[in-house]
Design an enzyme around this catalytic site. Structure first.
Site, PDB file in Angstrom:
ATOM      1  N   ALA A 158      -8.083   9.111   3.169  1.00  0.00           N
ATOM      2  CA  ALA A 158      -8.178  10.153   3.301  1.00  0.00           C
ATOM      3  C   ALA A 158      -6.594  10.812   3.503  1.00  0.00           C
ATOM      4  CB  ALA A 158      -9.864  10.771   3.529  1.00  0.00           C
ATOM      5  N   LYS A 184     -10.659   5.527   6.466  1.00  0.00           N
ATOM      6  CA  LYS A 184      -9.712   6.191   7.347  1.00  0.00           C
ATOM      7  C   LYS A 184      -9.215   7.723   7.735  1.00  0.00           C
ATOM      8  CE  LYS A 184      -5.140   5.527   7.545  1.00  0.00           C
ATOM      9  NZ  LYS A 184      -4.902   7.012   8.425  1.00  0.00           N
ATOM     10  N   ALA A 186      -7.210  11.170   8.155  1.00  0.00           N
ATOM     11  CA  ALA A 186      -6.205  10.848   8.382  1.00  0.00           C
ATOM     12  C   ALA A 186      -5.541  10.853   9.720  1.00  0.00           C
ATOM     13  CB  ALA A 186      -4.678  12.415   7.900  1.00  0.00           C
ATOM     14  N   GLU A 259      -7.286   9.029  -5.440  1.00  0.00           N
ATOM     15  CA  GLU A 259      -6.555  10.403  -6.152  1.00  0.00           C
ATOM     16  C   GLU A 259      -5.545  10.785  -5.600  1.00  0.00           C
ATOM     17  OE1 GLU A 259      -8.830  12.322  -8.255  1.00  0.00           O
ATOM     18  OE2 GLU A 259     -10.774  10.546  -8.389  1.00  0.00           O
ATOM     19  N   CYS A 293      -4.624  19.915  -3.599  1.00  0.00           N
ATOM     20  CA  CYS A 293      -3.942  19.146  -4.500  1.00  0.00           C
ATOM     21  C   CYS A 293      -4.299  20.551  -6.211  1.00  0.00           C
ATOM     22  CB  CYS A 293      -4.629  17.999  -4.429  1.00  0.00           C
ATOM     23  SG  CYS A 293      -6.319  17.799  -4.495  1.00  0.00           S
ATOM     24  N   GLU A 392       5.316  18.407  -5.460  1.00  0.00           N
ATOM     25  CA  GLU A 392       4.579  19.105  -4.986  1.00  0.00           C
ATOM     26  C   GLU A 392       4.954  19.490  -3.711  1.00  0.00           C
ATOM     27  OE1 GLU A 392       1.169  16.016  -3.474  1.00  0.00           O
ATOM     28  OE2 GLU A 392      -0.090  17.767  -4.144  1.00  0.00           O
TER      29      GLU A 392
HETATM   30  P1  NAD Z   1       0.272  11.241   2.792  1.00  0.00           P
HETATM   31  O1  NAD Z   1       0.007  10.694   1.477  1.00  0.00           O
HETATM   32  O2  NAD Z   1       1.213  10.930   3.412  1.00  0.00           O
HETATM   33  O3  NAD Z   1      -1.852  10.535   3.584  1.00  0.00           O
HETATM   34  C1  NAD Z   1      -2.972  10.075   3.265  1.00  0.00           C
HETATM   35  C2  NAD Z   1      -3.515   9.387   3.689  1.00  0.00           C
HETATM   36  O4  NAD Z   1      -2.390   7.927   4.027  1.00  0.00           O
HETATM   37  C3  NAD Z   1      -3.453   9.217   5.628  1.00  0.00           C
HETATM   38  O5  NAD Z   1      -4.863   9.407   5.640  1.00  0.00           O
HETATM   39  C4  NAD Z   1      -2.201   8.595   5.297  1.00  0.00           C
HETATM   40  O6  NAD Z   1      -3.163   8.147   7.198  1.00  0.00           O
HETATM   41  C5  NAD Z   1      -2.654   7.225   5.238  1.00  0.00           C
HETATM   42  N1  NAD Z   1      -1.419   6.313   4.639  1.00  0.00           N
HETATM   43  C6  NAD Z   1      -0.250   6.941   4.901  1.00  0.00           C
HETATM   44  N2  NAD Z   1       0.637   6.007   4.369  1.00  0.00           N
HETATM   45  C7  NAD Z   1       0.374   4.345   4.447  1.00  0.00           C
HETATM   46  C8  NAD Z   1      -0.031   3.131   3.888  1.00  0.00           C
HETATM   47  N3  NAD Z   1       1.237   2.785   4.037  1.00  0.00           N
HETATM   48  N4  NAD Z   1      -0.987   2.448   3.901  1.00  0.00           N
HETATM   49  C9  NAD Z   1      -2.121   3.122   3.864  1.00  0.00           C
HETATM   50  N5  NAD Z   1      -2.714   4.000   3.650  1.00  0.00           N
HETATM   51  C10 NAD Z   1      -1.188   5.525   4.428  1.00  0.00           C
HETATM   52  O7  NAD Z   1      -1.080  12.232   2.064  1.00  0.00           O
HETATM   53  P2  NAD Z   1      -1.362  13.200   2.987  1.00  0.00           P
HETATM   54  O8  NAD Z   1       0.426  14.401   3.374  1.00  0.00           O
HETATM   55  O9  NAD Z   1      -2.814  13.230   4.391  1.00  0.00           O
HETATM   56  O10 NAD Z   1      -2.365  14.902   2.261  1.00  0.00           O
HETATM   57  C11 NAD Z   1      -1.438  15.326   0.578  1.00  0.00           C
HETATM   58  C12 NAD Z   1      -1.843  15.139  -0.607  1.00  0.00           C
HETATM   59  O11 NAD Z   1      -3.121  13.978  -0.682  1.00  0.00           O
HETATM   60  C13 NAD Z   1      -1.225  15.384  -1.744  1.00  0.00           C
HETATM   61  O12 NAD Z   1       0.185  15.042  -2.073  1.00  0.00           O
HETATM   62  C14 NAD Z   1      -2.067  15.993  -1.845  1.00  0.00           C
HETATM   63  O13 NAD Z   1      -2.143  16.573  -3.203  1.00  0.00           O
HETATM   64  C15 NAD Z   1      -3.181  14.909  -2.310  1.00  0.00           C
HETATM   65  N6  NAD Z   1      -4.490  15.285  -2.209  1.00  0.00           N
HETATM   66  C16 NAD Z   1      -4.970  14.112  -3.693  1.00  0.00           C
HETATM   67  C17 NAD Z   1      -7.077  14.576  -3.372  1.00  0.00           C
HETATM   68  C18 NAD Z   1      -7.095  14.326  -5.159  1.00  0.00           C
HETATM   69  O14 NAD Z   1      -8.097  14.615  -4.898  1.00  0.00           O
HETATM   70  N7  NAD Z   1      -6.265  14.302  -6.164  1.00  0.00           N
HETATM   71  C19 NAD Z   1      -7.141  15.515  -2.997  1.00  0.00           C
HETATM   72  C20 NAD Z   1      -6.986  15.987  -1.642  1.00  0.00           C
HETATM   73  C21 NAD Z   1      -5.535  15.999  -1.540  1.00  0.00           C
END
Ligand code: NAD
Length: 505
Positions: A158, A184, A186, A259, A293, A392
Site C-alpha cells: 500500500a 506492507k 509504506a 491500483e 490518485c 502525476e
Molecule cells: P509507490 O509506488 O512509490 O509505493 C507504493 C508502495 O510500494 C510502498 O509501500 C512502497 O514501499 C512499495 N514499493 C516500492 N518499491 C517497491 C518494489 N520494487 N517492490 C514492491 N513494493 C515496492 O507509491 P507512493 O509514492 O507510496 O504512493 C503514491 C502513488 O500511489 C501515486 O502514484 C498514486 O496515484 C498511487 N495511488 C493509487 C491509488 C489507486 O487506487 N489507484 C490509490 C492511492 C495511491
C-alpha cells in the site's frame, strides 16, 4: 500539541504485526517516522527484513485453513465486531493518521476513519454474498456447479497517501472471502495499518489472518511479491513501481491486482454551473493536499467559461487555510514529506518556463516554513503535451486549459496514459451522458468529483491498472472460481469415449 498521537509509547513493541502481536523488525535498519507538519521525529522503529516477511507468510499459512473453513456467517460476525472496534477507536485512528500523513484532523475524522468503518461493515455483509451460476445439468447426464474459493495467502502493498483506507481496501475483501493476508504499508506511514490489524485481533479475527510487515519497498516488498507461498499480489501505488511488481509476480504466476497512478481530468462544458465547477475544482484538487490518485489535476474548460473559471479558482484557492493538522480549522496540511514537497515544487518550477503560475507555486513562510507545506497552485497556459499536464504530480497543483468543441474536450480528457477517474460538468443530460460513455476511466462523476462509496468499485483503466477495490467486484477478485462436474449416468463406457476408442464395442 498534547492531542498528538503518542507513537513511541503506543508501538514500543515494534512496527511488525505478525501472528496477532506486535514485534520489532530484525533488518538492522532503523526508520524514523517524521511529522511532516514540523519535521520532528515522532517514531523510530527497526524495519522488517526478509525474515519478518517469511514469518508473516508462515503465520498466514497457518491461519488460512481455519479461516477459510469458517462459514460466511462466522466471518461476517467477526467482521461486524471489527467494524465496532474500529468505531470505538475512531479518535485514536484519526490522530494517528493525521500525525503520520499531516492530514487535517477534520479530513481524518470526517473521511478516512468513517469511510473505513463503513467499508468494514460493508465487507462484513458482503462476506455472505458470494455469487456464482446456478447448479444444473448443462451437459446431459452431468451436474455442474460453481465453488467460489479463497485464493490463499494474499501479499498486499500500500502507499502512504491514505494508509488507513488503503489497508482497509486491501485487507477487507481478502479476509471476507476467506483468505489470510500480509500487508506492507509504506515505510513512512505504518501507524494506522498496525492499529487496524490490532483491532482485527481484538474483534476475534484469528491470529495470523491479518499481518503487517513494515519495511522497504525494493527489499521487503519484492520479497513478499516473489514469495512462493503467496498466491496473490494486490498492489496500490505508482505506475512505475506497479510495473516492477508485475514483473516480479510473473515469475511465480501470481494473480495480480494493480491500483496505480492517476491524472484525473475535470471537464467543464459551457452550460455548467460555474460556481459548482469552481468550488468542485478547488476541493477536488486540494483534498489531502492533492495527494489523491483521483484528485482533479487537469481542468479543461470550454472557452466561454474559461476566464471566469480561472479567476474563480484562483480567488478560492487563496482562501484555503494551511495550518497545523491538529487544528480543527485547518483546511490543508503539509505534504507527506519534505522530499515529496520538493518533488512537487520541481514540477511547478519547470512549468514556469512554458506556462503561467497564477497563484501559489511556493512554500508558505513563518510558522509553517519548517513543515512540508506547499501552497495551493494554479497553472494556466501549459500545452497538452507538457509535463505539468501529463505527469502525476501528486500535490496541490491544478492545470487549467481551454477547449472549443465537445469533441475536443473529451479527446483532451482521454489524452494521457492514465484512466483512473474523471468528471464532467454540464446541465445538459445528453452532453454529460456522452462524456460518461466516452471518457476512458474507471469512474466518471457528473457535477461532482471525489466521493467514493463502499458499494461501488474503485479502479483504473489504461496505465492506472486493473482490478477493483471496494464493492462486491473486489470481493470477487479475492476468490477463484472452481467448476465441479458430476457424472449422473453411472455408466462405465461413456458415449464420448468413442473419440478415443473408435467403434470398438
Ligand atoms: P509507490 O509506488 O512509490 O509505493 C507504493 C508502495 O510500494 C510502498 O509501500 C512502497 O514501499 C512499495 N514499493 C516500492 N518499491 C517497491 C518494489 N520494487 N517492490 C514492491 N513494493 C515496492 O507509491 P507512493 O509514492 O507510496 O504512493 C503514491 C502513488 O500511489 C501515486 O502514484 C498514486 O496515484 C498511487 N495511488 C493509487 C491509488 C489507486 O487506487 N489507484 C490509490 C492511492 C495511491
Amino acid at each position: 500539541m498534547d492531542n498528538r498521537f503518542q507513537a513511541q509509547d503506543r508501538f514500543a513493541d515494534g512496527a511488525q504485526y505478525i501472528g496477532g502481536r506486535l514485534r520489532p523488525g530484525t533488518s538492522g535498519q532503523m526508520h524514523h517516522v517524521i511529522d511532516p507538519a514540523t519535521g520532528d521525529k515522532v517514531y523510530t522503529y527497526e524495519r522488517a527484513g526478509r525474515a519478518e516477511v517469511d514469518a508473516a507468510v508462515s503465520a498466514a499459512r497457518e491461519a488460512l485453513p481455519g479461516w477459510a473453513a469458517a462459514t460466511p456467517g462466522e466471518r461476517s460476525d467477526a467482521m461486524h465486531r471489527f467494524a465496532s472496534v474500529l468505531a470505538e477507536r475512531a479518535d485514536e485512528l484519526a490522530r494517528a493518521e493525521s500525525l503520520q500523513c499531516g492530514k487535517p484532523i477534520k479530513l481524518t475524522t470526517e473521511f478516512d476513519v468513517p469511510g473505513t468503518v463503513d467499508n468494514t461493515a460493508f465487507f462484513a455483509g458482503a462476506a455472505r454474498h458470494l455469487e456464482g451460476k446456478s447448479a444444473g445439468e448443462y451437459e446431459r447426464d452431468h451436474t455442474s456447479y460453481i465453488r467460489r474459493e479463497p485464493i490463499g495467502v494474499v501479499g498486499s502493498i500500500a502507499p502512504w497517501n491514505y494508509p488507513l483506507q488503503m489497508a482497509a481496501w486491501k485487507v477487507l475483501p481478502a479476509i471476507a472471502a476467506g483468505n489470510a493476508i500480509v500487508l506492507k504499508p509504506a515505510e513512512l506511514t505504518p501507524f494506522t495499518s498496525l492499529l487496524f490489524a490490532e483491532a482485527a485481533t481484538e474483534a476475534g479475527i484469528p491470529d495470523g489472518v491479518v499481518n503487517i510487515v513494515t519495511g522497504a519497498g525494493r527489499d521487503v516488498g519484492e520479497h513478499l511479491v516473489g514469495h512462493p507461498d503467496v498466491a496473490m499480489t494486490s498492489f496500490t501505488g505508482s505506475t512505475g513501481v506497479g510495473k516492477r511488481v508485475a514483473e516480479v509476480a510473473t515469475a511465480t504466476v501470481k494473480r495480480l491486482h494493480l491500483e496505480l497512478g492517476g491524472k484525473a481530468p475535470f471537464v467543464v462544458f459551457d452550460d455548467a454551473d460555474l460556481e459548482a465547477a469552481v468550488h468542485g475544482a478547488v476541493a477536488a484538487s486540494l483534498i489531502n493536499a492533492g495527494q489523491d490518485c483521483t484528485a482533479a489535476t487537469r481542468a479543461y474548460v470550454q472557452r466561454p467559461l474559461y476566464d471566469a473559471f480561472v479567476s474563480g479558482v484562483a480567488d478560492l484557492m487563496r482562501t484555503v487555510r494551511l495550518g497545523d493538522p491538529f487544528d480543527p480549522s485547518t483546511d490543508m496540511g503539509p505534504l507527506v514529506s519534505h522530499v515529496h514537497r520538493d518533488r512537487v515544487a520541481g514540477f511547478v518550477e519547470r512549468a514556469r518556463s512554458y506556462a503561467t503560475v497564477v497563484t501559489g507555486g511556493g512554500v508558505p513562510q513563518g510558522e509553517l516554513a519548517k513543515g512540508a507545506y506547499y501552497l495551493p497552485t494554479l497553472v494556466t497556459g501549459a500545452a497538452q503535451d507538457s509535463e505539468v499536464v501529463q505527469s502525476e504530480i501528486f500535490g496541490p497543483v491544478l492545470a487549467v486549459l481551454p477547449f472549443d468543441s465537445d469533441d475536443e474536450g473529451i479527446a483532451l480528457a482521454n489524452d494521457t496514459p492514465y484512466g483512473l477517474a474523471a468528471s464532467a460538468w454540464s446541465r445538459d443530460i445528453y452532453r454529460a451522458n456522452r462524456a460518461t460513455r466516452e471518457i476512458k476511466a474507471g469512474c466518471v462523476w457528473v457535477n461532482d468529483h471525489i466521493p467514493i462509496i463502499s458499494e461501488m468499485p474503485h479502479g483504473g483503466y489504461k496505465a492506472s491498472g486493473y482490478g477493483k477495490d471496494m464493492s462486491s467486484y473486489s470481493l470477487e477478485e479475492y476468490t477463484q472460481v472452481k467448476h465441479v462436474m458430476y457424472d449422473n449416468s453411472a455408466v462405465a463406457r461413456k458415449d464420448w469415449h468413442r473419440t478415443i476408442f473408435g467403434d470398438r464395442p
